[in-house]
Structures are given as C-alpha cells and as structure tokens.
Design an enzyme around this catalytic site. Structure first.
Site, PDB file in Angstrom:
ATOM      1  N   ASP A 223     -32.631   0.130  63.624  1.00  0.00           N
ATOM      2  CA  ASP A 223     -31.926   1.255  64.234  1.00  0.00           C
ATOM      3  C   ASP A 223     -32.902   2.226  64.893  1.00  0.00           C
ATOM      4  OD1 ASP A 223     -29.436   2.949  64.486  1.00  0.00           O
ATOM      5  OD2 ASP A 223     -30.666   4.305  63.292  1.00  0.00           O
ATOM      6  N   GLU A 295     -32.695  -1.951  68.345  1.00  0.00           N
ATOM      7  CA  GLU A 295     -31.790  -1.077  69.090  1.00  0.00           C
ATOM      8  C   GLU A 295     -32.645  -0.070  69.851  1.00  0.00           C
ATOM      9  OE1 GLU A 295     -28.281   2.256  68.546  1.00  0.00           O
ATOM     10  OE2 GLU A 295     -30.143   2.287  67.405  1.00  0.00           O
TER      11      GLU A 295
END
Length: 564
Positions: A223, A295
């Site tokens: 993330d 990401e």
C-alpha cells in the site's frame, strides 16, 4: 509424416517455447476482496475470514489465479484497517489466526493463491511501537519521523518543520504533547509514518513479511508505496514543497508539488530489498514465486524503476491504473492511448503488463463508464497481454450505492464497498443478520451471481469466458515476437490480436461507440465466433469471413477464433 501431424507438432513446440518462460503472475487473473463486504459468516453484518473461505470455490469457478485481501490485521479501524495496531494478528472483526490458517488450507486445495495487503508506510497511533517511540524507549526513539519544528522569526512561536500537506488534507505534522515534538503523518493523524531510515524499522517489516509467508501467503500488495520515504536535508531539516498550481486551496493535497514526499530514490531501493527477501525465501523454502504488487499512482517511468533497473529486481506488478481513467465518452483511440502509455515503456523495457479494473477507492466501472460498458472493459483487460486485476463484483456489473453519511463514520468511498451480491434472496445471501454494515444495492435482485450463472451472455459468463481463454496457447504466447497486437481500426472499434503465429489466432473486437460499425478486410481468413456480449447480433459457433465485412452493434464485443 502427414501434414496435419507436422502442423500439430509444430504448434505444440511453439506453445511450449512461448510459455516456458512465463511465471504464474505474468498472465494471472487477480481479484481484490474487500473483506468487510465479501461474505459474513456469523450474522453481524460484516464480512469475515470464514465467509471468504466459504466462497473461495467461486473464485476457482470464475478462473481466478490469486486473490488479494484488503487489510485484515488488528486495527482501531480509523481508516478501515489501513491503520494497523498489530501487524502480526487478525482483527476480531474478521476472525482469528486459526481462521486465517483455515483459509490458506482451503485456498491451496483449490489452487487459488492468497495475497495480503501490506501497509508499511505507517501504523496506527495505537500500535505499541508508537507508544514506545513517544516515550523514547531504547531502540524506538526514532522509529517514527519526529522533529522539533522551527521557530517563527517574527512571532517567536513554534511551527511545523515544513509546509507539507497530508493526502487527506491539512498539515502532515502534528504536535505531540507527551513527546514535545512534531510527528509526521502523510495520511490521517492517527496514522503516524514509520521512519525507514532506521534499520530497525526495516528489520521489523521483514519480520512482518516472514510471519505471513510462513503462514502460507503467496505475496503482498504494498500500500501507498510512493509515500514510504521523505527527503531530509543533511542538517536534519525538511524543505517546503513548491506550489503546484493544481489547486487554490492551501490545505488541499494537490496544492503542492510533492517533490520531497513522494517517489524518493530510497523507496525504489526498498522495493529491491523486499524482492530480494522474497526470492531468498523461495530459495530456502521452495514453491512458486512470491509476488509483490506495488500500489503507486506514479509516472510510468517511476513504475519502471519499481519493477527493476537491469541489475536489481523489484516489484513484479507495479499496478497500472491507466484504464481506470477511461470514462463513458472514451473512444477506441482513447483506449489505445491508455494502453500505449504503459506498453511504450514497461513492455519495451521489461516485457511486463498488468491492467487494473477498479478498487476500493474508485467508483465502479458501471458508474465511471456506464453499465453498458462493463463487459467491454472486462473483455479488454482480459484480452490484453499480462495480468488482469478485478475488484470484487465488477464481474457481475455491480454499481455504486448512494450511502447516507452518518457523522464521522461516513466514508465518501463507501459507495464502491457495499456487500457482494450473491443471490436474489435476503441480504443477497451476503449475511443472515438483520442488517449489513453498508446497505445493499437495490438492484441486487437483478445483478447477482446466482442469476447471472443462468444467463448465457451475462456479465459473469462473459467474464468467465475471457478467463478461460487466458489458458489457450495463443493467449499464453504473448512473449513470443508477434504474439499480440492492438489498434483502433476505427475511432470507436478496438481490435486486439492474440496468436501463437502457427495454429491459433484470436481477434477481439470492441465497439466503444453508440453507433453500428462496418469494417472491411480485417484479415484473409475465416473466423468463428467463440464469445459474444449481450449487445451482439451474432452467436457462438457462427463464422465470419474477415476478407469481407463484419458488422458490430453499438457497445458490442466479440471474440473470434481461427484454427489452422
């Protein structure tokens, strides 16, 4: 030797040669599960691990290679799990470690790989690491990013170290009374940033990765990769970021050009470190490659660095969000431009591609592009070379729900996070409870798995048909020279070709427009229709001579096959 035998042997050898150097992730069908919304097993209206386990056979049914789970770790849920208070345990909302182990066992029995969300940039302020750092416990003093701030020369008052603005708006720096220093948080104030310049932090994160690898996971989606490192001057100070010109609101994230808080060179090096760790783990423990998804809403040049630099390997799948920027007005030429943006760099340099359809922070395809284009995008991402990444429910055409805000508990991203629609029954068979944590879409009686299984050209069956094609020789030969091509044959019609160059060729035609399209002379062969969407006037098994003309209805997509 008969000619047909010779051709068959050539085709087999070509298929083997074309597929031999393909790792599992390169052509994978990946599927994101938002755990709160996939399946509730205990009637509390919130999805959980036992619920996911009970539905894993569905993923096998629709051709999914691997699924990644949004965070299930212990958390106060200020940011729905992206604020982790214990990286080594499961939040009671979702179950227990035993439940997780049972999920892994079931996934392995089905041949479905499990990928976990990994949130390294920050923790919750309720994590014991932060408490130790606040109190300057030995070894944890600089576990997070702390600074004294600076004194205003005019007023004499203490101010934050820099003008940095958080992703959610407002200052990135917050004063902590106990520690008498500012701490950095690129996201919420309850999500203090870890200090990756501290080797102890990096060691702790390797411990996190190993803990879950030992429990059987097949990889991690990392993330918020661009935010992991910040640039600090040699004297320990932090420079102000320049104004970007993108926003007139000085409290908005886009107000500044984030030259000191995003995509720092040290972040690239960290990706190489983690990839080396996973590769070494595989060497010591065997099994398939463990994969890293990154990401990163960054330029394709930066994503190329995250993948590797020729000397070091990084994340196998730096996530490609280009197709998520398409709208209902996008033409075939727009689609080609989005594809080119990736392929001209990432394919040319690394022979890798991936295509993201949606996620938990973005409106669903039915809302971004229109319900009539859901199948078109699902066909495109499955037809293109590389991995496809689907957000749960996109395969059945789920759409956003208008969720009424209820004070601080409201999320403006809730509309795309509503419960999975399994049947037309009570609560869509997501939960046996009285209520669900978010309301169901009122259209669930029409758009659900059970109903769409029985409709030949439903979104679900189109999706399943495309996943089945990914195992064909032609689709597996994408690294072979000439194994694929794509072009806008008209302003509105996209053509994708997949072939092993000898015995099998597919042509995928997608009409993005609202008018009929007639195309002449696409090829000098006769093709068979093997997949047609709901807007098509053709049917499976019908043939078409592409030396002549082919008619496409508005919003029609077809898959044609030629066999030698």
């Amino acid at each position: 030797m008969p000619k047909w035998v010779h051709l068959f042997l050539v085709a087999v050898l070509v298929a083997i040669a074309g597929c031999a150097d393909i790792d599992w992730w390169e052509n994978a069908s990946l599927y994101q599960i938002y755990p709160r919304s996939f399946q509730d097993s205990d009637g509390d209206g919130i999805g959980d691990l036992k619920g996911i386990t009970s539905r894993l056979s569905y993923l096998k049914e629709i051709g999914i290679t691997a699924t990644w789970l949004s965070p299930v770790f212990t958390s106060p849920m200020s940011d729905f799990g992206y604020d982790i208070s214990n990286f080594f345990d499961i939040d009671p909302i979702f179950g227990t470690l035993d439940d997780f182990d049972a999920l892994i066992v079931e996934a392995k029995s089905l041949g479905v790989k499990i990928i976990l969300d990994f949130v390294p940039n920050h923790s919750s302020d309720e994590n014991e690491w932060f408490d130790k750092s606040v109190n300057r416990v030995d070894g944890y003093d600089d576990f997070y990013v702390w600074h004294d701030g600076k004194v205003n020369a005019v007023t004499g008052e203490r101010e934050p170290p820099s003008n940095w603005i958080s992703v959610f708006g407002g200052p990135q720096w917050t004063w902590h009374e106990t520690r008498q220093q500012y701490f950095l948080h690129q996201f919420q104030v309850k999500q203090p940033d870890l200090n990756f310049t501290n080797p102890m932090v990096r060691e702790h994160m390797l411990d996190v990765l190993k803990f879950w690898l030992d429990r059987g996971v097949d990889g991690f989606r990392i993330d918020a990769v661009p935010h992991i490192y910040e640039y600090r001057n040699a004297d320990g100070s932090y420079s102000d970021e320049p104004v970007s010109g993108w926003s007139s609101n000085p409290e908005a994230y886009d107000y500044h050009d984030h030259i000191y808080t995003k995509d720092q060179p040290a972040t690239v090096e960290l990706m190489y470190e983690w990839r080396a760790f996973l590769d070494q783990y595989r060497t010591e423990n065997g099994g398939d490659s463990r994969v890293l998804l990154a990401e990163a809403f960054s330029s394709v040049e930066t994503l190329s660095a995250y993948f590797g630099n020729g000397t070091h390997l990084g994340t196998q799948l730096p996530m490609n969000f280009q197709l998520m920027y398409l709208s209902g007005y996008s033409t075939a030429r727009d689609v080609v431009s989005s594809i080119d943006y990736w392929m001209n760099t990432m394919w040319t340099e690394h022979q890798t591609a991936n295509w993201v359809v949606g996620n938990h922070d973005t409106n669903r395809v039915a809302d971004r592009m229109g319900a009539h284009k859901v199948d078109l995008l699902n066909v495109i991402v499955s037809a293109l070379p590389g991995a496809s990444i689907t957000y749960y429910g996109e395969e059945i055409g789920m759409s956003n729900v208008d969720v009424e805000c209820a004070g601080d508990s409201c999320e403006d991203r809730d509309g795309e996070r509503t419960p999975m629609q399994w049947t037309a029954g009570r609560n869509a068979d997501f939960s046996q409870g009285e209520n669900t944590w978010l309301p169901l879409n009122p259209d669930y009686e029409r758009f659900n798995v059970q109903t769409e299984r029985g409709v030949a050209r439903s979104s679900l069956n189109i999706f399943k048909g495309m996943q089945a094609l990914k195992s064909s020789s032609a689709f597996q030969s994408f690294k072979q020279e000439g194994g694929f091509s794509y072009e806008a044959v008209t302003n509105q019609v996209l053509q994708i070709i997949r072939t092993n160059k000898y015995s099998e060729e597919y042509r995928i035609l997608v009409n993005m427009g609202n008018g009929m399209e007639i195309i002449d002379g696409l090829a000098d062969k006769v093709f068979e229709y093997v997949l047609t969407t709901a807007y098509s006037s053709h049917h499976q098994g019908q043939t078409v001579d592409l030396r002549e003309r082919i008619l496409l209805m508005p919003y029609e997509a077809v898959v044609l096959r030629w066999l030698a």
